[in-house]
Enzyme design. Structure first.
Site, PDB file in Angstrom:
ATOM      1  N   GLY A  22       0.794  -1.217   0.000  1.00 15.27           N
ATOM      2  CA  GLY A  22       0.000   0.000   0.000  1.00 15.27           C
ATOM      3  C   GLY A  22       0.827   1.269   0.000  1.00 15.27           C
ATOM      4  O   GLY A  22       0.387   2.301   0.460  1.00 15.27           O
ATOM      5  N   HIS A  58      -3.004   1.981 -12.006  1.00 17.61           N
ATOM      6  CA  HIS A  58      -3.277   0.959 -10.990  1.00 17.61           C
ATOM      7  C   HIS A  58      -4.629   0.328 -11.319  1.00 17.61           C
ATOM      8  O   HIS A  58      -5.654   0.996 -11.259  1.00 17.61           O
ATOM      9  CB  HIS A  58      -3.292   1.608  -9.611  1.00 17.61           C
ATOM     10  N   VAL A  90     -12.371  -0.758   0.492  1.00 16.35           N
ATOM     11  CA  VAL A  90     -13.235   0.431   0.542  1.00 16.35           C
ATOM     12  C   VAL A  90     -14.053   0.552  -0.746  1.00 16.35           C
ATOM     13  O   VAL A  90     -15.249   0.834  -0.714  1.00 16.35           O
ATOM     14  CB  VAL A  90     -12.385   1.712   0.726  1.00 16.35           C
ATOM     15  N   GLU A  96       0.637  -6.748  -5.858  1.00 17.35           N
ATOM     16  CA  GLU A  96       0.334  -7.374  -4.572  1.00 17.35           C
ATOM     17  C   GLU A  96      -1.115  -7.830  -4.518  1.00 17.35           C
ATOM     18  O   GLU A  96      -1.908  -7.508  -5.401  1.00 17.35           O
ATOM     19  CB  GLU A  96       0.651  -6.455  -3.382  1.00 17.35           C
ATOM     20  N   GLU A 105      12.442  -4.424  -7.792  1.00 16.06           N
ATOM     21  CA  GLU A 105      11.717  -4.560  -9.054  1.00 16.06           C
ATOM     22  C   GLU A 105      12.150  -3.439  -9.979  1.00 16.06           C
ATOM     23  O   GLU A 105      12.554  -2.374  -9.518  1.00 16.06           O
ATOM     24  CB  GLU A 105      10.195  -4.381  -8.827  1.00 16.06           C
ATOM     25  N   ARG A 156      -8.637  -8.926   1.763  1.00 12.56           N
ATOM     26  CA  ARG A 156      -9.782  -8.382   2.515  1.00 12.56           C
ATOM     27  C   ARG A 156     -10.799  -7.789   1.548  1.00 12.56           C
ATOM     28  O   ARG A 156     -10.517  -7.644   0.357  1.00 12.56           O
ATOM     29  CB  ARG A 156      -9.287  -7.245   3.424  1.00 12.56           C
TER      30      ARG A 156
HETATM   31  C1  MV4 Z   1       5.531   0.255  -8.088  1.00  8.48           C
HETATM   32  C2  MV4 Z   1       5.556   1.434  -8.877  1.00  8.48           C
HETATM   33  C3  MV4 Z   1       6.362   1.445  -9.976  1.00  8.48           C
HETATM   34  N1  MV4 Z   1       7.116   0.368 -10.281  1.00  8.48           N
HETATM   35  N2  MV4 Z   1       6.307  -0.788  -8.432  1.00  8.48           N
HETATM   36  C4  MV4 Z   1       2.734   1.933  -4.634  1.00  8.48           C
HETATM   37  C5  MV4 Z   1       1.755   1.200  -3.792  1.00  8.48           C
HETATM   38  C6  MV4 Z   1       2.170  -0.219  -3.793  1.00  8.48           C
HETATM   39  N3  MV4 Z   1       1.013  -1.054  -3.827  1.00  8.48           N
HETATM   40  C7  MV4 Z   1       3.017  -0.354  -5.027  1.00  8.48           C
HETATM   41  N4  MV4 Z   1       3.260   0.963  -5.508  1.00  8.48           N
HETATM   42  C8  MV4 Z   1       3.986   1.185  -6.617  1.00  8.48           C
HETATM   43  N5  MV4 Z   1       4.766   0.146  -7.014  1.00  8.48           N
HETATM   44  C9  MV4 Z   1       7.074  -0.718  -9.508  1.00  8.48           C
HETATM   45  N6  MV4 Z   1       7.839  -1.773  -9.827  1.00  8.48           N
HETATM   46  C10 MV4 Z   1       4.744   2.491  -8.508  1.00  8.48           C
HETATM   47  C11 MV4 Z   1       3.956   2.384  -7.365  1.00  8.48           C
HETATM   48  C12 MV4 Z   1       3.153   3.538  -7.072  1.00  8.48           C
HETATM   49  C13 MV4 Z   1       1.762   3.473  -7.093  1.00  8.48           C
HETATM   50  C14 MV4 Z   1       1.077   2.301  -7.380  1.00  8.48           C
HETATM   51  C15 MV4 Z   1      -0.297   2.258  -7.398  1.00  8.48           C
HETATM   52  C16 MV4 Z   1      -1.017   3.408  -7.148  1.00  8.48           C
HETATM   53  C17 MV4 Z   1      -0.370   4.567  -6.851  1.00  8.48           C
HETATM   54  C18 MV4 Z   1       1.026   4.628  -6.831  1.00  8.48           C
HETATM   55  C19 MV4 Z   1       1.666   5.821  -6.534  1.00  8.48           C
HETATM   56  C20 MV4 Z   1       3.022   5.865  -6.500  1.00  8.48           C
HETATM   57  C21 MV4 Z   1       3.773   4.728  -6.763  1.00  8.48           C
END
Ligand code: MV4
Length: 417
Positions: A164, A208, A295, A288, A200, A292
Site C-alpha cells: 500500500g 493501478h 473500501v 500485490e 523490481e 480483505r
Molecule cells: C511500483 C511502482 C512502480 N514500479 N512498483 C505503490 C503502492 C504499492 N502497492 C506499489 N506501488 C507502486 N509500485 C514498480 N515496480 C509504482 C507504485 C506507485 C503506485 C502504485 C499504485 C497506485 C499509486 C502509486 C503511486 C506511487 C507509486
C-alpha cells in the site's frame, strides 16, 4: 448459515456488514471503543460490547478483547471489515482456535500474501505476470549489485512487510544504490520490525488496475472484473471506477482467466483483490494481493449486481459460488468518489470518510451523474474534498480516460504534496 456475527470494525464498513447481515436474517454484535459509544454501527447492531479505550491499539486491534466479546455473545463468525485485523494472519488463527469462523481467506493464505516477495513468487509460479525483479529478498551488498545489474535502472526497493505504498525507495542511478538499500532496510525495520527488501524494475507512469475475486471452499474461483484506481494522492485513492477505461473485453478475459487459474492453484477462498500495474505499453504486472474486502468494493457491486459482503458471508458458511452468487453479468459503468473531511489546503483531517457512488449505462453517463451529484452534495460546517472531486470530474484528461498514478500531481500542478 450463521446465526450471529460479530463485526470487528467501526464506521461505514461496520454498518455495511450489519446491513448485509440484516438482509440475510443474521443477528449482529458490534464492538466499540469508548470513543464510539454513540456511533451508528453500535445503534444498528442487535448487541454491542465495549472493547476498550479510544486508542485502536487497545480496542479494535486488541485480539484478546475482540475474542472475549465474541465468546461472551456466543457468535458463530467474525467479519473483520477492512483495516484493523482484516489482514492479520494471527487473528485468523486465533479465531480458528476459538472455533469461530473468520470471514476471509485462511490464515496461511493471508500470511503468504502479507509477505510481498513470497506473494510475488507464488503468483508467478501460478502463471501471473510479475515485474522483472529479484527472486526473493536481497540478502546483502553482493546480491544487491548482481540484482541491480540484471534489473537495470530505475529500480524500486520494496519492504517485504510493506504494501500500500509504505516502505518503498526508488533508485535511479548505481551511485545511489547502496545508500538506498541501507535506508530502505532501516526504514523497514523501524516501520514493520522486518528489514527485508526486494527489488523490481520501476515503472514511471503506471495505471493501478485491480481485479476483484471471490473463491468458495470447494475450489472454485470467479473474478468480477477490474477497478481502475489510478486517481490517488499520497497512496490514498480518491476516485475508483469499473470498468477501467484502459481495459477491453479481450484483455479482461485473458487476464481474468489467468487470475482465476492462479488463485485456484493457490487455494484462495473468500473475497480478495489482485493488484496490477499497467505499463505505458499496456502490459499488466502483478504487484500485490489484498486478502480483505476493500473500501471501493461498491463500484464492482454496481456493475455486477453482486452483494460482495453477503457473498463473503455465504462463502464462509460453506455455500458454493453458484449458490452464493450465481452467474455474473456486467452492465454499465460505476464511479466512486471518496469524500474526505479535510482542509483542502493543509489536508488536515477533521473526521472519517464518506463514499459517493454512482452508476450509468456507460462511462460518460456515470461521469455526468457524478458531476451532478457532487454539485448537489451539501456538507456544512467542515471542509471536505468535494471541491477537489469537482475539479477531477471536470478535467478533460479524466474525461478522456487519460489517467495514471501522477494524474493528481498534474491536476494540482504540484508533486502531490
Ligand atoms: C511500483 C511502482 C512502480 N514500479 N512498483 C505503490 C503502492 C504499492 N502497492 C506499489 N506501488 C507502486 N509500485 C514498480 N515496480 C509504482 C507504485 C506507485 C503506485 C502504485 C499504485 C497506485 C499509486 C502509486 C503511486 C506511487 C507509486
Amino acid at each position: 448459515m450463521f446465526q450471529k456475527i460479530l463485526v470487528a470494525n467501526r464506521g461505514e464498513i461496520a454498518l455495511r456488514v450489519i446491513c448485509a447481515c440484516k438482509e440475510l436474517g443474521i443477528s449482529t454484535v458490534a464492538v466499540y471503543s469508548e470513543a464510539d459509544r454513540n456511533s451508528l454501527h453500535v445503534r444498528f447492531a442487535d448487541e454491542a460490547v465495549c472493547i476498550g479505550p479510544p486508542r485502536s491499539s487497545e480496542s479494535y486491534l486488541n485480539i484478546p478483547q475482540v475474542i472475549s466479546a465474541a465468546e461472551i455473545t456466543n457468535v458463530d463468525a467474525i467479519h473483520p471489515g477492512y483495516g484493523f485485523l482484516s489482514e492479520n494472519a494471527n487473528f485468523a488463527k486465533v479465531c480458528e482456535a476459538s472455533e469461530i469462523t473468520f470471514i476471509g481467506p485462511t490464515a496461511e493464505v493471508i500470511e503468504m500474501m502479507g509477505e510481498k516477495d513470497r506473494a510475488r513468487r507464488e503468483v508467478r509460479t501460478a502463471g501471473l505476470p510479475t515485474i522483472p525483479g529479484s527472486d526473493g529478498i536481497i540478502e546483502g551488498e553482493e546480491q544487491l549489485g548482481k540484482e541491480a545489474a540484471k534489473i537495470g535502472y530505475p529500480l524500486i526497493l520494496k519492504a517485504v512487510a510493506g504494501g500500500g505504498g509504505r516502505g518503498m525507495r526508488i533508485v535511479r542511478r548505481q551511485e545511489e544504490l547502496l545508500s538506498a538499500y541501507q535506508t530502505a532496510r532501516s526504514e523497514a525495520q523501524q516501520a514493520f520490525g522486518n528489514p527485508d527488501v526486494y527489488a523490481e524494475r520501476f515503472l514511471e507512469h503506471p495505471r493501478h488496475i485491480e481485479f476483484q475475486v471471490l473463491g468458495d471452499q470447494h475450489g472454485k474461483i470467479i473474478h468480477l472484473g477490474e477497478r481502475e484506481c489510478s486517481v490517488q494522492r499520497r497512496h490514498q485513492k480518491l476516485v475508483e471506477e469499473s470498468p477501467s477505461p484502459a481495459m477491453d473485453a479481450k484483455r479482461r478475459k485473458e487476464l481474468g482467466a489467468k487470475v482465476v487459474r492462479a488463485l485456484e492453484k493457490i487455494g484462495y477462498t473468500n473475497a480478495g483483490t489482485v493488484e496490477f500495474l499497467m505499463d505505458q505499453d499496456g502490459s499488466l504486472y502483478f504487484i500485490e494481493m489484498n486478502t480483505r474486502i476493500q473500501v471501493e468494493h461498491p463500484v464492482t457491486e454496481l456493475v455486477t449486481d453482486v452483494d460482495l459482503i453477503k457473498a463473503q458471508i455465504r462463502i464462509a458458511a460453506g455455500e458454493r459460488l453458484e449458490e452464493a452468487v450465481g452467474d455474473v453479468k456486467f452492465w454499465g459503468h460505476a464511479i466512486e468518489c471518496r469524500v474526505n473531511a479535510e482542509d483542502p489546503d493543509t489536508f488536515v483531517p477533521s473526521a472519517g470518510r464518506a463514499k459517493l457512488v454512482v452508476k450509468g449505462r456507460d462511462r460518460s453517463e456515470a461521469i455526468g451523474r457524478m458531476r451532478r451529484a457532487l454539485e448537489m452534495f451539501v456538507i456544512e460546517g467542515i471542509k471536505t474534498s468535494i471541491p477537489l472531486h469537482r475539479r477531477i470530474l471536470a478535467d478533460a484528461d479524466f474525461a478522456a480516460g487519460k489517467i495514471d498514478t501522477h494524474f493528481i500531481e498534474r491536476l494540482l500542478g504540484t508533486n502531490g504534496k
